[in-house]
Design a protein around this motif. Structure first.
Motif, PDB file in Angstrom:
ATOM      1  N   UNK A   1       9.681 -12.832   1.741  1.00  0.00           N
ATOM      2  CA  UNK A   1       8.700 -13.907   1.623  1.00  0.00           C
ATOM      3  C   UNK A   1       7.811 -13.762   0.400  1.00  0.00           C
ATOM      4  N   UNK A   2       7.354 -14.925  -0.069  1.00  0.00           N
ATOM      5  CA  UNK A   2       6.262 -15.032  -1.037  1.00  0.00           C
ATOM      6  C   UNK A   2       5.068 -15.558  -0.246  1.00  0.00           C
ATOM      7  N   UNK A   3       3.963 -14.833  -0.229  1.00  0.00           N
ATOM      8  CA  UNK A   3       2.774 -15.263   0.507  1.00  0.00           C
ATOM      9  C   UNK A   3       1.663 -15.601  -0.480  1.00  0.00           C
ATOM     10  N   UNK A   4       1.126 -16.810  -0.332  1.00  0.00           N
ATOM     11  CA  UNK A   4       0.032 -17.264  -1.187  1.00  0.00           C
ATOM     12  C   UNK A   4      -1.280 -16.754  -0.593  1.00  0.00           C
ATOM     13  N   UNK A   5      -1.847 -15.716  -1.201  1.00  0.00           N
ATOM     14  CA  UNK A   5      -3.102 -15.143  -0.710  1.00  0.00           C
ATOM     15  C   UNK A   5      -4.247 -16.101  -0.994  1.00  0.00           C
TER      16      UNK A   5
ATOM     17  N   UNK B   1       5.130 -22.772 -17.575  1.00  0.00           N
ATOM     18  CA  UNK B   1       4.636 -21.707 -16.705  1.00  0.00           C
ATOM     19  C   UNK B   1       5.450 -20.431 -16.901  1.00  0.00           C
ATOM     20  N   UNK B   2       4.740 -19.326 -17.041  1.00  0.00           N
ATOM     21  CA  UNK B   2       5.392 -18.028 -17.216  1.00  0.00           C
ATOM     22  C   UNK B   2       4.973 -17.101 -16.080  1.00  0.00           C
ATOM     23  N   UNK B   3       5.882 -16.749 -15.178  1.00  0.00           N
ATOM     24  CA  UNK B   3       5.540 -15.835 -14.089  1.00  0.00           C
ATOM     25  C   UNK B   3       5.403 -14.403 -14.600  1.00  0.00           C
ATOM     26  N   UNK B   4       4.780 -13.564 -13.783  1.00  0.00           N
ATOM     27  CA  UNK B   4       4.730 -12.146 -14.120  1.00  0.00           C
ATOM     28  C   UNK B   4       6.142 -11.563 -14.020  1.00  0.00           C
ATOM     29  N   UNK B   5       6.361 -10.464 -14.710  1.00  0.00           N
ATOM     30  CA  UNK B   5       7.669  -9.796 -14.645  1.00  0.00           C
ATOM     31  C   UNK B   5       7.989  -9.363 -13.215  1.00  0.00           C
ATOM     32  N   UNK B   6       6.948  -8.921 -12.493  1.00  0.00           N
ATOM     33  CA  UNK B   6       7.142  -8.452 -11.127  1.00  0.00           C
ATOM     34  C   UNK B   6       7.598  -9.588 -10.210  1.00  0.00           C
ATOM     35  N   UNK B   7       6.980 -10.766 -10.369  1.00  0.00           N
ATOM     36  CA  UNK B   7       7.364 -11.913  -9.541  1.00  0.00           C
ATOM     37  C   UNK B   7       8.784 -12.353  -9.857  1.00  0.00           C
TER      38      UNK B   7
ATOM     39  N   UNK C   1      -0.917  -5.140  -0.295  1.00  0.00           N
ATOM     40  CA  UNK C   1       0.022  -4.557  -1.274  1.00  0.00           C
ATOM     41  C   UNK C   1       1.425  -5.154  -1.116  1.00  0.00           C
ATOM     42  N   UNK C   2       2.074  -5.401  -2.230  1.00  0.00           N
ATOM     43  CA  UNK C   2       3.447  -5.903  -2.193  1.00  0.00           C
ATOM     44  C   UNK C   2       4.388  -4.846  -1.624  1.00  0.00           C
TER      45      UNK C   2
ATOM     46  N   UNK D   1       2.865 -10.962  -2.733  1.00  0.00           N
ATOM     47  CA  UNK D   1       1.667 -11.794  -2.639  1.00  0.00           C
ATOM     48  C   UNK D   1       1.353 -12.403  -4.009  1.00  0.00           C
ATOM     49  N   UNK D   2       1.041 -13.699  -4.020  1.00  0.00           N
ATOM     50  CA  UNK D   2       0.744 -14.404  -5.265  1.00  0.00           C
ATOM     51  C   UNK D   2      -0.552 -15.191  -5.109  1.00  0.00           C
ATOM     52  N   UNK D   3      -1.040 -15.680  -6.256  1.00  0.00           N
ATOM     53  CA  UNK D   3      -2.152 -16.631  -6.272  1.00  0.00           C
ATOM     54  C   UNK D   3      -1.861 -17.672  -7.341  1.00  0.00           C
TER      55      UNK D   3
END
Length: 419
Positions: free
Chosen positions: A284-288, A236-242, A296-297, A303-305
């Motif tokens: 927090x990390x919120x699962x939308x 798994x590769x997260x986004x740079x922002x995450x 908006x972050x 916010x992640x999915x």
């Protein structure tokens, strides 16, 4: 050698079978997984032979057809719907086809067709349950667990009610399919769960004995070795922002309600969560999705999915969730304290059990959720004693290797049947 697995339900029901299948593949077994078309990509990404079960489970749940039950007796009527029944009959045909050529059938309690097809084929069936489904007098059945306790006899009775009720709920589509195809019900058409307690037809539960100790009154061929976890999530590769958000600042709180969240109340839920977070000063990390709005972050909320729990949870200081068995197990595995907001069914049980074990705040039913209550629960998870207990239990859960031991038992069962 081919093992067919009949998965039934959501991603939380399907993923443990993938973990079990990966361990079987290590033992040289070919694995076919029958699952909702929602999870084709997930199953195939691990190199399994995928067999389609018609119907998109995720969309069905989001449509509101399947009702979350907030008491035990609503649970048994939560799937009553004519359109859903037609889909269930078609799913039986798909599952039956998936069993062709198998040397053993591993099935979810929601797919009892597995027992009867295996019986007709003369091969072993293994009931692989994500929750305890074997009567005991040591604790109540999972959907009665958060109710009033009346002693050992009452505990046993709740299991018998749950087992028979689950069987009645699970067999309706199967009965219609089998009689339409063969003109009569299969030989010995009775509750199969009670027959899955022999050497050639065992029951395995994806559950940690550190969470629910193995009852002394369970039969010999019922096993609870530990949870079935996918061990490697390194791809798994997260986004740079995450990744940057996780690397900056204190360990955040995760908030997500899986696939059960009430989308009509998504704004209310998101407002409440954000208010509680502001009061606690936690990031927090919120699962939308699943009942939470995507917004908006900010510097404190991201916010992640669809981020794998196995990858994300080690970064968290607490997990706020709906109390699904899979999410609960993942948080346990990584030693993260929990706040469970149960919507229905078995979620109340996991909420109570986490609090009993000292690794979670007292559960807050969704109907009773307020920002103030959530804030207090989050603060509770950040105390040193709760963090320490969660970490200690996580080390025990990790060490159990439940999927590996379950796969070895399945192999032994197949070999015993062939000898």
């Amino acid at each position: 050698m081919l093992v067919t697995m009949l998965a039934s339900g959501t991603r939380g029901d399907t993923q443990p079978y993938i973990a079990l299948g990966l361990e079987l593949k290590k033992l040289g077994v070919d694995v076919r997984i029958a699952a909702s078309e929602s999870y084709r990509g997930l199953v195939e990404s691990y190199g399994f032979d995928y067999a389609e079960i018609r119907g998109d489970v995720a969309k069905i749940i989001e449509s509101g057809v399947v009702k979350e039950a907030d008491n035990p007796f609503k649970f048994f009527s939560s799937l009553k719907n004519d359109d859903l029944m037609d889909l269930m009959v078609g799913a039986q045909e798909d599952q039956h086809k998936a069993c062709e050529g198998a040397n053993a059938i591993v099935y979810h309690p929601g797919s009892p067709l597995g027992y009867f097809v295996a019986n007709e084929m003369g091969i072993p069936s293994i009931l692989a349950s994500p929750f305890p489904l074997v009567p005991t007098n040591e604790y109540p059945a999972i959907i009665f667990y958060d109710k009033v306790r009346l002693g050992k006899l009452s505990n046993k009775l709740t299991h018998l009610i749950f087992e028979q009720g689950f069987w009645k709920m699970a067999n309706t589509g199967f009965k219609r399919y089998w009689t339409e195809k063969f003109g009569q019900l299969p030989k010995g058409f009775t509750n199969p769960y009670q027959k899955q307690r022999t050497k050639n037809n065992p029951t395995i539960v994806s559950l940690s004995p550190s969470v629910f100790p193995v009852p002394k009154d369970w039969p010999e061929h019922v096993h609870s070795f530990g949870y079935w976890f996918i061990e490697d999530q390194s791809d798994y590769q997260p986004s740079e922002e995450l990744q940057q958000f996780l690397n900056t600042g204190d360990a955040p709180i995760y908030v997500g309600f899986g696939s059960v969240g009430d989308k009509k109340r998504a704004k209310e839920s998101t407002d409440m969560v954000l208010e509680a977070l502001m009061a606690t000063g936690k990031r927090a990390i919120i699962n939308a999705g699943g009942g939470m709005e995507e917004r908006p972050n900010t510097k404190d909320v991201f916010f992640v999915k669809s981020v794998p729990h196995e990858w994300l949870f080690p970064y968290m200081s607490a997990v706020v969730h709906h109390g699904g068995a899979g999410t609960t197990a993942a948080a346990l595995r990584f030693g993260v304290p929990q706040v469970i907001i149960p919507f229905g069914n078995d979620q109340f049980a996991w909420g109570r059990r986490m609090n009993e074990l000292g690794v979670g705040a007292k559960a807050i039913p969704r109907k009773e959720l307020t920002a103030e209550k959530l804030g207090a629960a989050i603060r509770f998870t950040q105390t040193a004693s709760v963090q320490e207990k969660a970490n200690h239990l996580g080390m025990k859960v990790k060490a159990e290797k439940g999927a590996q031991k379950a796969a070895e038992l399945i192999m032994d069962t197949i070999k015993n049947n062939q000898s």
